[in-house]
Motif scaffolding. Sequence first.
Motif, PDB file in Angstrom:
ATOM      1  N   SER A  97       0.895  -1.615   0.056  1.00 20.02           N
ATOM      2  CA  SER A  97      -0.192  -0.236   0.088  1.00 20.02           C
ATOM      3  C   SER A  97       1.043   1.207   0.353  1.00 20.02           C
ATOM      4  O   SER A  97       1.961   1.291   0.200  1.00 20.02           O
ATOM      5  CB  SER A  97      -1.096   0.096   1.030  1.00 20.02           C
ATOM      6  N   ASN A 101       1.682  -0.354   6.936  1.00 20.16           N
ATOM      7  CA  ASN A 101       0.436  -1.331   7.425  1.00 20.16           C
ATOM      8  C   ASN A 101       0.735  -2.193   7.657  1.00 20.16           C
ATOM      9  O   ASN A 101       2.074  -3.362   7.160  1.00 20.16           O
ATOM     10  CB  ASN A 101       0.233  -1.431   5.743  1.00 20.16           C
ATOM     11  N   ASN A 111      -2.140   1.409  10.250  1.00 21.72           N
ATOM     12  CA  ASN A 111      -2.307   1.683   8.973  1.00 21.72           C
ATOM     13  C   ASN A 111      -2.495   3.399   9.198  1.00 21.72           C
ATOM     14  O   ASN A 111      -4.066   3.536   9.645  1.00 21.72           O
ATOM     15  CB  ASN A 111      -4.055   0.859   8.634  1.00 21.72           C
ATOM     16  N   ASP A 387      -7.860   3.747  -1.412  1.00 21.90           N
ATOM     17  CA  ASP A 387      -6.684   2.547  -0.330  1.00 21.90           C
ATOM     18  C   ASP A 387      -7.556   3.256   1.174  1.00 21.90           C
ATOM     19  O   ASP A 387      -8.334   3.682   1.087  1.00 21.90           O
ATOM     20  CB  ASP A 387      -5.950   4.217   0.201  1.00 21.90           C
ATOM     21  N   VAL A 388      -7.077   2.298   2.289  1.00 20.43           N
ATOM     22  CA  VAL A 388      -8.476   2.097   3.458  1.00 20.43           C
ATOM     23  C   VAL A 388      -8.237   3.418   4.104  1.00 20.43           C
ATOM     24  O   VAL A 388      -9.768   3.164   4.452  1.00 20.43           O
ATOM     25  CB  VAL A 388      -7.649   0.851   4.373  1.00 20.43           C
ATOM     26  N   THR A 389      -7.363   4.221   3.918  1.00 13.73           N
ATOM     27  CA  THR A 389      -6.987   5.417   5.047  1.00 13.73           C
ATOM     28  C   THR A 389      -7.962   6.398   4.328  1.00 13.73           C
ATOM     29  O   THR A 389      -7.918   6.834   5.294  1.00 13.73           O
ATOM     30  CB  THR A 389      -5.688   5.367   5.550  1.00 13.73           C
ATOM     31  N   TYR A 556     -12.434  -1.078   3.024  1.00 11.88           N
ATOM     32  CA  TYR A 556     -12.004  -1.745   1.417  1.00 11.88           C
ATOM     33  C   TYR A 556     -11.071  -0.986   1.528  1.00 11.88           C
ATOM     34  O   TYR A 556     -10.633   0.030   1.346  1.00 11.88           O
ATOM     35  CB  TYR A 556     -12.747  -1.650   0.655  1.00 11.88           C
ATOM     36  N   ASP A 557      -9.462  -2.238   1.144  1.00 11.13           N
ATOM     37  CA  ASP A 557      -8.271  -1.431   0.611  1.00 11.13           C
ATOM     38  C   ASP A 557      -8.283  -2.484  -1.336  1.00 11.13           C
ATOM     39  O   ASP A 557      -7.880  -2.838  -1.701  1.00 11.13           O
ATOM     40  CB  ASP A 557      -7.613  -2.087   1.689  1.00 11.13           C
ATOM     41  N   ARG A 558      -7.640  -1.289  -1.438  1.00 13.50           N
ATOM     42  CA  ARG A 558      -6.752  -0.884  -3.249  1.00 13.50           C
ATOM     43  C   ARG A 558      -7.837  -1.639  -3.843  1.00 13.50           C
ATOM     44  O   ARG A 558      -7.489  -3.054  -4.336  1.00 13.50           O
ATOM     45  CB  ARG A 558      -5.866  -1.307  -2.576  1.00 13.50           C
TER      46      ARG A 558
END
Length: 589
Positions: A97, A101, A111, A387-389, A556-558
Amino acid sequence: MYLEKITSPADIKGYGPAERKALAQEMRDAMLRRASIHGGHFGPDFGAVEAIIALHTVFDSPRDKIVYDISHQSYPHKMLTGRVEAYIDEAHYDAVSGYTNPEESPHDFFNVGHTSTSISLASGLAKARDRAGRKENIIAFIGDGSMSGGEALEGLNVAGEMDTNFIIVFNDNDQSIAENHGGMYREFRRLRETGGTAPNNLFRAMGLDYRYVARGNDAEALIAAFEAVKDSQKPVVVHIHTQKGKGYKFAEEDRETWHYRMAFDIETGELKRPYTDPFQETTKAFVKETAKANPNFVFLAAGTMGGIGLSPADRAELGSQYVDVGIAEEHAVAMASGLARGGARPVFGTYSTFFQRTYDQMAQDVAVNHNPAVFLSVGASMYYMNDVTHLGFFDIPLFANIPNLVFLAPASLDEYAAVLRWSVEQTAHPVMIRMPVMGYEESPYAVRTDYSALNKYQMVTEGSGVALIGAGNFAQLASAAAAELEKEGIKATVINPIFLSGLDTALLDALKEKHSLILTLEDGILDGGFGQKIAAYYGMDKNIRVRCYGLSKEFYDRYRSKELARAHHLTAEQIAADTLTTFKRPRTY
């Protein structure tokens, strides 16, 4: 080659100055090639190379814990902690990412993608260490304008009285994304100019020890400074002066543009795929025109140029009608409320993911006081950052349920422009606008100019049997699904609600006469969202079924947006197929 042989920080412990210098160059070369192909944060990472080499030379990660603020300067850290393949092998560029992470490596502890958090996070690690009787070093690495965030100052305040090992590395490159703003940054400049001896020292005032390193891109000077504070039993700030974008001419000369860069040509620095966003361009034009026409108009930003790409020339043109509060969204919201109460016409714009930090100010400082400030939410979509953040689609449950706040989701460029004009001209309500990321290419209906009659939805096409209520970005999806249904002989009604903070009960009641199925489509999380308001309104009415389309409540991430859409049946074909199946299945109670 040094870089390709590094599997952990232990591999660089025995390096000498010449080897460290060669390693730094290899790291920059690798990041340059990767960014030119893949895109990503650029300037922060290039400026932090020597500091991260020095940190991993002196400290013993992961026993010693390094917490990176925002963590968009963590690429060099990842290269030294077993993830180098993601930076030297194009086939593996997506393996990591853009932020720290813990799922990737034991050398990452959080994160982190939002700003000003590192000192607070690291203070918790330090307290936990002390309670457990351990002795490892705790390091917070903060820079790129993050010190202006309220949480960073709160963290400094607590750190100042902890009386334990706590090392804060202040990476001062005299830059946020754009230029720094605020009184503290004037004083940081004086510290740089005086070699750290200026009398106004924020860190000493907070009760921390202080060291200054003028040559923040000199690994040897940094190693000496870090060795001096290693195992310190007092909280200490090591203030290092670095150059953002160091090592690449274009990034050194234009630090703002090169904070983050999409794929580009290394020789020229030009984007490989230039693009323009019509919604951004419309917003910029509106802001500049309104500022000229109304001296009481003020546009507020929080370190991101409002999320609308205001260039240095644009900001100069706005003059005192442009206020960048630094990375301090909570302050921006409260300041906008004060501006509105004082008779000004403020707009605060930033990304949806950062508006999440302002819930209390939106509720208490704005909505309770009913002050008619305007808030522009950028990137509120599953089709924006992934990205999740940095997810921007949690906003509807958050803000559409605050009393007194009018939450609008226009569905075309013309409608967006009309909503902007109305929101600034009216003085009756605080307003939040979801800036579209997509929409009707041409509005299929005459766009209103006045939205003072709240919660009046827009009929797009009138039919019977099934009604599709598509909110904002998904209004066009509702029309596309209706077009698919028409192929099957079903003439559906399509409605654009525009208002996500209230119900058009008259229209919803009228739908009962000719419709048995209501579909709601929203570009966001279903739980607590717009569709559930509609479903709750119809309740146990035996003649109406309601099906809500949107995203399940998850981080959700990437993700790939098309895959995520299909997984949640957010395509016109899937919605039409679901509808045909529903019509064939009798309702049970």
